[in-house]
Design a protein around this motif. Structure first.
Motif, PDB file in Angstrom:
ATOM      1  N   TYR A 100       0.758  -1.336  -0.118  1.00  0.00           N
ATOM      2  CA  TYR A 100       0.154  -0.053  -0.020  1.00  0.00           C
ATOM      3  C   TYR A 100       1.046   1.196   0.054  1.00  0.00           C
ATOM      4  CZ  TYR A 100       0.878  -0.254   5.264  1.00  0.00           C
ATOM      5  OH  TYR A 100       1.490  -0.333   6.109  1.00  0.00           O
ATOM      6  N   GLU A 101       2.206   1.079   0.302  1.00  0.00           N
ATOM      7  CA  GLU A 101       3.050   2.440   0.316  1.00  0.00           C
ATOM      8  C   GLU A 101       3.334   2.782  -1.168  1.00  0.00           C
ATOM      9  OE1 GLU A 101       6.417   2.675   3.054  1.00  0.00           O
ATOM     10  OE2 GLU A 101       5.999   0.545   3.330  1.00  0.00           O
ATOM     11  N   LEU A 102       3.233   1.522  -2.079  1.00  0.00           N
ATOM     12  CA  LEU A 102       3.701   1.793  -3.503  1.00  0.00           C
ATOM     13  C   LEU A 102       2.879   3.027  -4.339  1.00  0.00           C
ATOM     14  CD1 LEU A 102       5.642   0.313  -5.363  1.00  0.00           C
ATOM     15  CD2 LEU A 102       4.040  -0.950  -6.390  1.00  0.00           C
ATOM     16  N   PRO A 103       1.910   3.249  -4.181  1.00  0.00           N
ATOM     17  CA  PRO A 103       1.147   4.463  -4.840  1.00  0.00           C
ATOM     18  C   PRO A 103       1.758   5.642  -4.502  1.00  0.00           C
ATOM     19  CG  PRO A 103      -0.455   2.829  -4.139  1.00  0.00           C
ATOM     20  CD  PRO A 103       0.736   2.298  -3.816  1.00  0.00           C
ATOM     21  N   PHE A 104       1.958   5.784  -3.110  1.00  0.00           N
ATOM     22  CA  PHE A 104       2.516   6.978  -2.638  1.00  0.00           C
ATOM     23  C   PHE A 104       4.054   7.062  -3.034  1.00  0.00           C
ATOM     24  CE2 PHE A 104      -0.928   6.194   0.444  1.00  0.00           C
ATOM     25  CZ  PHE A 104      -1.361   7.433   0.695  1.00  0.00           C
ATOM     26  N   CYS A 202       7.150   7.786   9.921  1.00  0.00           N
ATOM     27  CA  CYS A 202       7.103   6.263  10.034  1.00  0.00           C
ATOM     28  C   CYS A 202       7.261   5.863  11.437  1.00  0.00           C
ATOM     29  CB  CYS A 202       7.840   5.477   8.914  1.00  0.00           C
ATOM     30  SG  CYS A 202       6.927   5.651   7.035  1.00  0.00           S
ATOM     31  N   GLN A 203       7.930   6.656  12.145  1.00  0.00           N
ATOM     32  CA  GLN A 203       8.392   6.262  13.417  1.00  0.00           C
ATOM     33  C   GLN A 203       7.324   6.095  14.507  1.00  0.00           C
ATOM     34  OE1 GLN A 203      11.615   8.583  14.904  1.00  0.00           O
ATOM     35  NE2 GLN A 203      13.144   7.064  14.541  1.00  0.00           N
ATOM     36  N   SER A 204       6.492   7.129  14.143  1.00  0.00           N
ATOM     37  CA  SER A 204       5.249   7.419  15.124  1.00  0.00           C
ATOM     38  C   SER A 204       3.950   6.930  14.435  1.00  0.00           C
ATOM     39  CB  SER A 204       5.318   8.859  15.839  1.00  0.00           C
ATOM     40  OG  SER A 204       5.369   9.749  14.727  1.00  0.00           O
ATOM     41  N   LEU A 205       3.779   7.047  13.154  1.00  0.00           N
ATOM     42  CA  LEU A 205       2.324   6.770  12.651  1.00  0.00           C
ATOM     43  C   LEU A 205       2.533   5.675  11.721  1.00  0.00           C
ATOM     44  CD1 LEU A 205       1.471  10.356  11.512  1.00  0.00           C
ATOM     45  CD2 LEU A 205       0.825   9.286  13.556  1.00  0.00           C
ATOM     46  N   HIS A 206       1.280   5.176  11.155  1.00  0.00           N
ATOM     47  CA  HIS A 206       1.144   4.114  10.497  1.00  0.00           C
ATOM     48  C   HIS A 206       1.488   4.510   9.029  1.00  0.00           C
ATOM     49  CE1 HIS A 206      -0.711   1.562   7.580  1.00  0.00           C
ATOM     50  NE2 HIS A 206      -0.682   0.468   8.826  1.00  0.00           N
ATOM     51  N   ARG A 207       2.073   3.717   8.270  1.00  0.00           N
ATOM     52  CA  ARG A 207       3.111   4.080   6.954  1.00  0.00           C
ATOM     53  C   ARG A 207       1.933   4.676   5.820  1.00  0.00           C
ATOM     54  NH1 ARG A 207       8.062   1.605   5.307  1.00  0.00           N
ATOM     55  NH2 ARG A 207       9.148   1.270   7.371  1.00  0.00           N
ATOM     56  N   LEU A 208       0.814   4.363   6.158  1.00  0.00           N
ATOM     57  CA  LEU A 208      -0.419   5.075   5.272  1.00  0.00           C
ATOM     58  C   LEU A 208      -0.454   6.308   5.490  1.00  0.00           C
ATOM     59  CD1 LEU A 208      -2.433   4.080   3.020  1.00  0.00           C
ATOM     60  CD2 LEU A 208      -3.993   4.188   5.017  1.00  0.00           C
ATOM     61  N   LEU A 209      -0.500   6.757   6.888  1.00  0.00           N
ATOM     62  CA  LEU A 209      -0.830   7.890   7.333  1.00  0.00           C
ATOM     63  C   LEU A 209       0.520   8.937   6.870  1.00  0.00           C
ATOM     64  CD1 LEU A 209      -2.631   7.779  10.438  1.00  0.00           C
ATOM     65  CD2 LEU A 209      -3.429   8.648   8.466  1.00  0.00           C
ATOM     66  N   LEU A 445      -3.957  11.520  15.269  1.00  0.00           N
ATOM     67  CA  LEU A 445      -3.532  10.571  13.975  1.00  0.00           C
ATOM     68  C   LEU A 445      -2.955   9.268  14.814  1.00  0.00           C
ATOM     69  CD1 LEU A 445      -1.883  13.105  11.940  1.00  0.00           C
ATOM     70  CD2 LEU A 445      -4.093  11.901  11.444  1.00  0.00           C
ATOM     71  N   ALA A 446      -2.392   9.376  15.984  1.00  0.00           N
ATOM     72  CA  ALA A 446      -1.910   8.138  16.655  1.00  0.00           C
ATOM     73  C   ALA A 446      -2.859   7.151  16.789  1.00  0.00           C
ATOM     74  CB  ALA A 446      -1.300   8.525  18.064  1.00  0.00           C
ATOM     75  N   LYS A 447      -4.112   7.535  17.297  1.00  0.00           N
ATOM     76  CA  LYS A 447      -5.073   6.460  17.468  1.00  0.00           C
ATOM     77  C   LYS A 447      -5.412   5.968  16.266  1.00  0.00           C
ATOM     78  CE  LYS A 447      -9.099   6.227  20.487  1.00  0.00           C
ATOM     79  NZ  LYS A 447      -9.811   6.888  21.514  1.00  0.00           N
ATOM     80  N   LEU A 448      -5.586   6.716  15.021  1.00  0.00           N
ATOM     81  CA  LEU A 448      -6.098   6.291  13.845  1.00  0.00           C
ATOM     82  C   LEU A 448      -4.977   5.274  13.503  1.00  0.00           C
ATOM     83  CD1 LEU A 448      -7.967   6.564  11.428  1.00  0.00           C
ATOM     84  CD2 LEU A 448      -6.606   8.555  10.605  1.00  0.00           C
ATOM     85  N   SER A 449      -3.656   5.678  13.596  1.00  0.00           N
ATOM     86  CA  SER A 449      -2.500   4.745  13.349  1.00  0.00           C
ATOM     87  C   SER A 449      -2.770   3.217  13.830  1.00  0.00           C
ATOM     88  CB  SER A 449      -1.275   5.266  13.726  1.00  0.00           C
ATOM     89  OG  SER A 449      -0.805   6.365  12.756  1.00  0.00           O
ATOM     90  N   ALA A 450      -3.138   3.270  15.253  1.00  0.00           N
ATOM     91  CA  ALA A 450      -3.226   2.217  15.909  1.00  0.00           C
ATOM     92  C   ALA A 450      -4.498   1.310  15.268  1.00  0.00           C
ATOM     93  CB  ALA A 450      -3.367   2.444  17.306  1.00  0.00           C
ATOM     94  N   ARG A 451      -5.735   2.093  14.703  1.00  0.00           N
ATOM     95  CA  ARG A 451      -6.523   1.171  14.128  1.00  0.00           C
ATOM     96  C   ARG A 451      -6.297   0.714  12.758  1.00  0.00           C
ATOM     97  NH1 ARG A 451     -12.210   4.292  15.288  1.00  0.00           N
ATOM     98  NH2 ARG A 451     -12.058   3.904  17.676  1.00  0.00           N
ATOM     99  N   LEU A 452      -5.279   1.558  11.934  1.00  0.00           N
ATOM    100  CA  LEU A 452      -4.994   1.032  10.757  1.00  0.00           C
ATOM    101  C   LEU A 452      -4.052  -0.139  10.947  1.00  0.00           C
ATOM    102  CD1 LEU A 452      -4.435   4.396   8.872  1.00  0.00           C
ATOM    103  CD2 LEU A 452      -6.091   2.818   8.232  1.00  0.00           C
ATOM    104  N   GLY A 453      -3.086  -0.059  12.036  1.00  0.00           N
ATOM    105  CA  GLY A 453      -2.291  -0.915  12.352  1.00  0.00           C
ATOM    106  C   GLY A 453      -2.863  -2.486  12.379  1.00  0.00           C
ATOM    107  N   ARG A 454      -4.180  -2.396  12.885  1.00  0.00           N
ATOM    108  CA  ARG A 454      -4.816  -3.785  12.832  1.00  0.00           C
ATOM    109  C   ARG A 454      -5.020  -4.468  11.645  1.00  0.00           C
ATOM    110  NH1 ARG A 454      -9.512  -1.786  16.670  1.00  0.00           N
ATOM    111  NH2 ARG A 454      -8.277  -0.814  17.997  1.00  0.00           N
ATOM    112  N   TRP A 455      -5.175  -3.537  10.548  1.00  0.00           N
ATOM    113  CA  TRP A 455      -5.288  -4.037   9.163  1.00  0.00           C
ATOM    114  C   TRP A 455      -4.196  -4.654   8.486  1.00  0.00           C
ATOM    115  CZ3 TRP A 455      -8.783   0.253   6.116  1.00  0.00           C
ATOM    116  CH2 TRP A 455     -10.099   0.330   6.807  1.00  0.00           C
ATOM    117  N   GLY A 456      -2.974  -4.136   8.936  1.00  0.00           N
ATOM    118  CA  GLY A 456      -1.661  -4.454   8.468  1.00  0.00           C
ATOM    119  C   GLY A 456      -0.484  -3.585   8.593  1.00  0.00           C
TER     120      GLY A 456
END
Lengths: 456, 163
Positions: A100-104, A202-209, A445-456
């Motif tokens: 999912y990082e590829l398009p970015f 990337c250190q503190s957030l999900h890579r998508l964010l 954003l940290a909370k959102l990151s944690a949620r996205l983290g559950r997806w992968g």
């Protein structure tokens, strides 16, 4: 041939940068170390032709490149420390990327490539460059000195030849390396800085964010434009940011190496744009506030002195000393200072103008895009949801944002020559990386990151 | 096994979210992205034109072309090295029907290696050539005497000087 020269020069700068990291005894992971070493290498190389000039050594290709090689060797002289840096770097080389990082990454690579191409292809355009550092560098290559025939031209219309030698030095190096328009040092700074920011996010957030935020950051029109229009402000913003980042590491880890490093980086930022010296002093309250209770008064004063000393010294050498004792015509800085600094009416006028002409003026979207709205929205969300309970790191970044927000109108009040439409407009470039790193520490954003983290 | 499937599904969801986020960012910043697309489209023609001089002409336009032609005339006459040329401001050329943004002396020197001054200069004593417009064309004249120069300076100073 040009590509080989560029690679060799970049490698040389990288070696110098590793030497600087070793000198400050900084231990960072590769993702941060590699781009940071490149940025430090550019900073170091910008000092080399200037120092040769101070010693009246003729600026030939031989002397410049010999000095660059010698500098890289000298910085790596402490074999124990540098060997450790190199060993750790080669020991931990691994590269991971999620699908999912590829398009970015592809889109950002395209944006970066365009900037690099324009930097290489287009001749220097900004008037502040062609009437100052670029013309000085062009004639320095012909006449082997920065104090050259340009000073025999009528300079009534410009003060640009009197600015510090950061760009002139880099232009000389890159012209000698086979790039007639120079400028590619800016691409090295841009690419390294973008990589560094991605790693920090990337250190503190999900890579998508991290991808979303970095893409929004790259899409700040004014910021992006100055990645291929060589001027002082983008580089100044980068080194100012690095200094603040190192300061946050000092607060978190209490290792004085980070304080020394932050101080040195603020010195580089001042060497690039001398008025940064004033902004350096704005960080003393933060230093005192964060270290209060941990240190005695004497130590607090020492920390403050350590932080501003390199900036003061570089200002003294690159502005006062160079203008007074080297340049054939003296440029009086004292005449440019507001004689009534305590009458704050002009400060408030400047502050208002910054909003009406730039931040909320008719051109706001074409200048700074939607990044400030993103920042404001997420700041408000965190303030409301978490009832103003920001993390210590977020507070430090917000303080830095405030320094620019208040500091730029203050500089305009102190030095009326710094106008809204040019100096303040470009000075605001410093605020965006600071906003970005605040967002990296935003709890929403940290909370959102944690949620996205559950997806992968 | 179930975790792998879930991770793969999660990865696809993230990919989809990422693509949607990119689309949203592009839509919101569409004017900026269209400018970037313009830069992309310019790439093939730029890559086909590696000549340095052509790149300068294309980027700087008339400011470069006309400045170079002034310098070239003096170079051909063998006077470039000793010339100090008074160039009227942009507004003068505009009034005479010529589209020439006059570079300030430092930039003129960068473009051409020719030393010039603007009408507001303090260094009038050393001016030995003057640029003017005659029959909608640029002319370079040698200064005959101080009286003639004072007259020309007085005329040029009526025009607004801009950067």
């Amino acid at each position: 041939m040009n590509i080989v020269a560029l690679l060799l020069l970049t490698l040389l700068q990288f070696i110098s940068g590793i030497g600087v990291l070793a000198l400050f005894r900084l231990s960072l992971r590769n993702g941060l170390k590699i781009p940071l070493a490149l940025l430090l290498g550019v900073a170091v190389s910008s000092l080399v032709p200037f120092l040769l000039q101070l010693l009246y050594v003729p600026l030939t290709a031989f002397s410049v490149f010999s000095a660059l090689i010698l500098t890289a060797l000298l910085l790596n002289l402490h074999m124990g420390r540098t060997a450790e840096q190199w060993k750790r770097m080669f020991h931990h080389i691994h590269f991971t990327m999620k699908l999912y990082e590829l398009p970015f990454i592809l889109l950002m690579a395209a944006i970066v490539l365009i900037s690099v191409w324009r930097c290489y292809y287009l001749p220097p355009t900004p008037r502040d460059l062609t009437s100052g550092p670029e013309v000085l560098a062009a004639y320095a290559v012909r006449e082997h000195t920065m104090i050259n025939s340009v000073f025999s031209v009528d300079l009534l219309s410009t003060n640009n030849p009197y600015k510090p030698a950061f760009i002139t030095s880099l232009q000389i190096i890159y012209k000698y390396a086979g790039f007639p328009f120079g400028q590619l040092w800016l691409s090295v700074i841009f690419v390294s800085f973008t990589l560094l920011l991605y790693q920090l996010l990337c250190q503190s957030l999900h890579r998508l964010l991290a991808g979303v935020l970095l893409l929004c950051f790259l899409a700040i029109p004014e910021m992006y434009a100055y990645t291929f229009m060589a001027l002082f402000d983008y580089s100044n913003a980068v080194f100012f940011f690095l200094s603040v980042y190192s300061l946050t590491l000092y607060f978190a880890e209490q290792s004085r190496s980070y304080l020394y490093f932050a101080a040195w980086l603020m010195g580089i930022a001042t060497y690039i744009r001398p008025e940064t010296l004033v902004l350096a002093f704005f960080f003393i309250p933060l230093l005192v506030y964060r270290q209060w209770g941990r240190q005695r008064l004497g130590q607090l004063a020492q920390d403050a002195a350590v932080f501003v000393t390199p900036a003061v010294l570089l200002y003294a050498v690159a502005v006062v000393g160079y203008n007074s004792y080297y340049l054939p015509a003296r440029y009086e800085v004292s005449n440019l200072i507001n004689p009534h600094p305590l009458q704050l009416r002009t400060f408030f006028e400047r502050f208002a103008d910054m909003h009406t002409s730039l931040l909320f003026g008719s051109r706001w979207a074409s200048l700074y895009g939607y990044f400030t709205i993103l920042f404001g929205g997420l700041l408000l969300a965190e303030a409301v949801i978490y009832k103003l309970r920001f993390s210590a790191t977020a507070r430090a970044w917000l303080y830095a944002v405030l320094v620019i927000y208040i500091g730029l109108p203050f500089l305009g009040h102190l030095l009326p020559l710094l106008d809204i439409q040019h100096s303040t407009k470009r000075g605001l470039l410093k605020i965006f990386p600071l906003m970005l790193l605040y967002l990296a520490n935003n709890q929403v954003l940290a909370k959102l990151s944690a949620r996205l983290g559950r997806w992968g | 096994m179930q975790t792998t499937v879930s991770n793969r599904r999660g990865g696809l969801l993230l990919l989809l979210t990422g693509v949607l986020a990119i689309a949203l960012i592009i839509i919101v910043n569409r004017s900026w992205f269209s400018r970037i697309a313009g830069y992309w489209r310019a790439f093939p023609s730029q890559a086909a034109q590696p000549d340095l001089e052509a790149r300068k002409v294309s980027r700087y336009g008339n400011a470069y072309i006309l400045s170079r032609s002034i310098a070239l005339s003096l170079e051909r006459a063998g006077k470039k090295e000793t010339a100090l040329v008074l160039v009227p401001p942009t507004s003068y050329f505009k009034a005479k029907g010529l589209n020439y943004h006059v570079p300030e002396p430092a930039v003129f020197y960068y473009y051409t290696s020719l030393k010039t001054v603007r009408p507001d200069t303090k260094d009038t004593a050393n001016i030995n050539y003057v640029v003017s417009v005659e029959n909608k064309d640029i002319a370079i004249r040698k200064v005959k005497d101080k009286q003639q120069l004072s007259k020309i300076l007085a005329e040029y100073r009526k025009y607004r000087i801009t950067l």
